[in-house]
Design a protein around this motif. Structure first.
Motif, short mmCIF file in Angstrom:
data_model
loop_
_atom_site.label_atom_id
_atom_site.label_comp_id
_atom_site.label_asym_id
_atom_site.label_seq_id
_atom_site.Cartn_x
_atom_site.Cartn_y
_atom_site.Cartn_z
N LEU A 39 3.24 2.44 2.30
CA LEU A 39 2.84 1.04 2.30
C LEU A 39 3.62 0.18 3.28
N SER A 47 -3.83 4.62 0.95
CA SER A 47 -3.95 3.29 0.38
C SER A 47 -5.08 2.57 1.12
N TYR A 88 -8.50 -3.21 -3.90
CA TYR A 88 -7.55 -2.26 -3.32
C TYR A 88 -7.58 -0.97 -4.14
N THR A 110 -5.55 3.34 -4.33
CA THR A 110 -4.69 4.37 -3.74
C THR A 110 -5.16 5.75 -4.20
#
Length: 137
Positions: free
Chosen positions: A49, A80, A103, A105
């Motif tokens: 990240l 991600s 979002y 991951t």
């Protein structure tokens, strides 16, 4: 003699190329098709990240998106993604630091009071593979 060397170079190059793999990332659950999805591939815990290894910007169609990373060395990775709905190049957040855009991951890893850990998102890539990431809206 030079022909033999040239043939050996091509054979060795082909073997090295054959050791690399691809990773197809399918992303589902977008609220709409606005903007783009930013996809980041990470190859270390230290860079997760923070420092992307490879990235892509992908169109969203029918609330899904797909991208394939090609020619990757076998290893440990994490992915991600975020829905850059307003195309400003960042994951927008509210006053409490919570994302206001979708979002996700790899491994659907979730963080507690912050982003997910690399340990929860990582996976081994040893052959051509496909993963699916569900978008949190």
């Amino acid at each position: 003699m030079s022909r033999i060397i040239l043939v050996l170079v091509f054979l060795i190059g082909g073997l090295v190329q054959a050791q690399n793999v691809s990773l197809e990332v399918k992303m589902t659950g977008f609220e709409n098709n606005n903007g783009k999805v930013k996809v980041g591939l990470y190859n270390s815990e230290e860079g997760f990240l923070k420092t992307v290894y490879k990235n892509a910007v992908v169109d969203i169609q029918s609330n899904t998106a797909t991208f394939t990373f090609k020619d990757l060395p076998k290893g440990i990775y994490a992915v991600s993604v975020y829905h850059d709905e307003n195309a400003n190049g960042i994951l927008d957040k509210n006053g409490f630091g919570m994302p206001t855009e979708g979002y996700g991951t790899s491994n659907d890893a979730k963080g507690f009071m912050g982003p997910p850990a690399f340990a929860d998102a990582k996976f081994a890539l040893s052959k051509n593979s496909k993963i699916t990431i569900n978008i949190n809206n």
